[in-house]
Design a protein around this motif. Structure first.
Motif, PDB file in Angstrom:
ATOM      1  N   GLN A 100       0.828  -1.199   0.000  1.00 21.86           N
ATOM      2  CA  GLN A 100       0.000   0.000   0.000  1.00 21.86           C
ATOM      3  C   GLN A 100       0.868   1.255   0.000  1.00 21.86           C
ATOM      4  O   GLN A 100       0.599   2.206  -0.747  1.00 21.86           O
ATOM      5  CB  GLN A 100      -0.927   0.000   1.213  1.00 21.86           C
ATOM      6  N   SER A 150      -9.087   4.277  -1.039  1.00 22.91           N
ATOM      7  CA  SER A 150      -8.821   2.903  -0.585  1.00 22.91           C
ATOM      8  C   SER A 150      -7.972   2.913   0.672  1.00 22.91           C
ATOM      9  O   SER A 150      -8.216   2.161   1.610  1.00 22.91           O
ATOM     10  CB  SER A 150      -8.109   2.104  -1.675  1.00 22.91           C
ATOM     11  N   SER A 151      -6.969   3.770   0.698  1.00 26.86           N
ATOM     12  CA  SER A 151      -6.082   3.869   1.851  1.00 26.86           C
ATOM     13  C   SER A 151      -6.854   4.327   3.081  1.00 26.86           C
ATOM     14  O   SER A 151      -6.687   3.775   4.170  1.00 26.86           O
ATOM     15  CB  SER A 151      -4.948   4.848   1.549  1.00 26.86           C
ATOM     16  N   VAL A 153     -10.129   4.072   3.650  1.00 24.51           N
ATOM     17  CA  VAL A 153     -11.067   3.026   4.059  1.00 24.51           C
ATOM     18  C   VAL A 153     -10.319   1.951   4.842  1.00 24.51           C
ATOM     19  O   VAL A 153     -10.763   1.506   5.910  1.00 24.51           O
ATOM     20  CB  VAL A 153     -11.794   2.410   2.840  1.00 24.51           C
ATOM     21  N   LEU A 154      -9.159   1.541   4.339  1.00 22.83           N
ATOM     22  CA  LEU A 154      -8.352   0.524   5.021  1.00 22.83           C
ATOM     23  C   LEU A 154      -7.964   0.995   6.416  1.00 22.83           C
ATOM     24  O   LEU A 154      -8.120   0.254   7.393  1.00 22.83           O
ATOM     25  CB  LEU A 154      -7.101   0.205   4.197  1.00 22.83           C
ATOM     26  N   ALA A 167      -9.592  -6.420   6.862  1.00 22.62           N
ATOM     27  CA  ALA A 167      -9.780  -5.118   6.220  1.00 22.62           C
ATOM     28  C   ALA A 167      -9.442  -5.176   4.734  1.00 22.62           C
ATOM     29  O   ALA A 167     -10.151  -4.602   3.904  1.00 22.62           O
ATOM     30  CB  ALA A 167      -8.922  -4.067   6.918  1.00 22.62           C
ATOM     31  N   ILE A 168      -8.394  -5.907   4.377  1.00 15.82           N
ATOM     32  CA  ILE A 168      -7.998  -6.005   2.967  1.00 15.82           C
ATOM     33  C   ILE A 168      -9.010  -6.834   2.185  1.00 15.82           C
ATOM     34  O   ILE A 168      -9.343  -6.503   1.050  1.00 15.82           O
ATOM     35  CB  ILE A 168      -6.563  -6.544   2.843  1.00 15.82           C
ATOM     36  N   LEU A 171     -11.801  -4.559   1.555  1.00 17.97           N
ATOM     37  CA  LEU A 171     -11.397  -3.547   0.571  1.00 17.97           C
ATOM     38  C   LEU A 171     -11.519  -4.091  -0.855  1.00 17.97           C
ATOM     39  O   LEU A 171     -11.900  -3.370  -1.770  1.00 17.97           O
ATOM     40  CB  LEU A 171      -9.966  -3.093   0.857  1.00 17.97           C
ATOM     41  N   LYS A 172     -11.228  -5.374  -1.024  1.00 15.18           N
ATOM     42  CA  LYS A 172     -11.308  -5.986  -2.360  1.00 15.18           C
ATOM     43  C   LYS A 172     -12.746  -6.084  -2.850  1.00 15.18           C
ATOM     44  O   LYS A 172     -12.980  -6.217  -4.045  1.00 15.18           O
ATOM     45  CB  LYS A 172     -10.661  -7.372  -2.346  1.00 15.18           C
ATOM     46  N   GLY A 183     -17.333   3.597   1.130  1.00 15.05           N
ATOM     47  CA  GLY A 183     -16.405   2.468   1.222  1.00 15.05           C
ATOM     48  C   GLY A 183     -16.365   1.884   2.620  1.00 15.05           C
ATOM     49  O   GLY A 183     -16.368   0.657   2.798  1.00 15.05           O
ATOM     50  N   GLY A 187     -17.576  -1.759   3.554  1.00  9.03           N
ATOM     51  CA  GLY A 187     -16.620  -2.631   4.229  1.00  9.03           C
ATOM     52  C   GLY A 187     -17.179  -3.198   5.512  1.00  9.03           C
ATOM     53  O   GLY A 187     -17.047  -4.398   5.801  1.00  9.03           O
TER      54      GLY A 187
END
Length: 194
Positions: A100, A150-151, A153-154, A167-168, A171-172, A183, A187
C-alpha cells in the motif's frame, strides 16, 4: 537451492530460529511477522526459504507465506537494500502495508522502519511501484483519488479493530471509485456477514 524447510522448532532467538531436520540443525533468519506465527518449541514447522550465498556467509531466510518471500526477494534486488534491511522492513510492516505504501508512493511510511532513510524509502517507492500493488487489489494505473480513498477506508477499518487481513478482504469487495464514507459503510457491511 533450498526452497522449503520442514522440521522441529528447537529454539527461537529473534530474528533467528533453529530448526532440526532429521538431526541437522538449520539456523533460519525470519521477519517478525513470521515469528509471531510460530508454534511452541518442540513443534513441527514448515517455512518457505530463500538461500543466500555471499563471499563471507551462507544464510537461510524463512517465511510463513509465499507473499512474504516474494516481497523479500523484490526488496533485496534494489540497490542499497540488503537482506538485513529487507528483514527489518518486513518486520516493521506487513507485506500489505508495504504494498500500500508503494502503491500510494508514501515514502514517509517506509522511513518509520528503523534503518530506512528518506533516500532509501524514495528508491523503494520508485523501483517497487507496480510490483507489489496487485496483491492488494490496488491497480497502479488507478486514479490517485481512488488510491487515497482505498487507503483511508483501510485505515478506518483497522482503527475500528479489524485485522489487516479482514480489512484487505473487505477492501477488495469495494468498487474502486467508491467514496471514503461509502467504502467504510460497504466494508463494515461485508465484515458483519457471518
Amino acid at each position: 537451492m533450498i526452497g522449503r524447510i520442514q522440521g522441529t522448532l528447537v529454539s527461537v532467538h529473534p530474528p533467528r530460529l533453529l530448526v532440526d531436520c532429521q538431526g541437522i540443525g538449520y539456523e533460519v533468519d525470519v521477519p517478525m511477522s513470521t515469528l509471531y506465527q510460530l508454534p511452541q518449541a518442540g513443534q513441527k514447522i514448515t517455512l518457505l526459504t530463500h538461500f543466500q550465498v555471499r563471499e563471507d556467509a551462507q544464510q537461510l531466510f524463512g517465511f510463513a507465506t509465499e507473499t512474504e518471500r516474494e516481497a523479500f526477494r523484490a526488496l533485496i534486488k534494489i540497490s542499497g537494500v540488503g537482506s538485513r534491511t529487507a528483514l527489518a522492513i518486513l518486520s516493521g510492516m506487513s507485506v500489505n502495508e508495504l504494498a500500500q505504501a508503494i502503491a500510494l508512493q508514501e515514502a514517509g511510511r517506509l522511513t518509520q522502519v528503523p534503518g530506512i532513510g528518506k533516500k532509501t524509502a524514495e528508491r523503494l517507492c520508485l523501483e517497487l511501484k507496480g510490483k507489489l500493488a496487485p496483491d492488494l487489489g490496488i491497480t497502479p494505473g488507478g486514479s490517485s483519488q481512488a488510491l487515497e480513498a482505498s487507503s483511508e477506508v483501510l485505515q478506518a477499518l483497522l482503527a475500528l479493530g479489524y485485522s489487516e487481513k479482514e480489512a484487505i478482504l473487505a477492501l477488495k469487495q469495494i468498487p474502486p471509485d467508491t467514496s471514503v464514507s461509502d467504502g467504510i459503510r460497504m466494508g463494515l457491511k461485508y465484515l458483519s456477514k457471518p
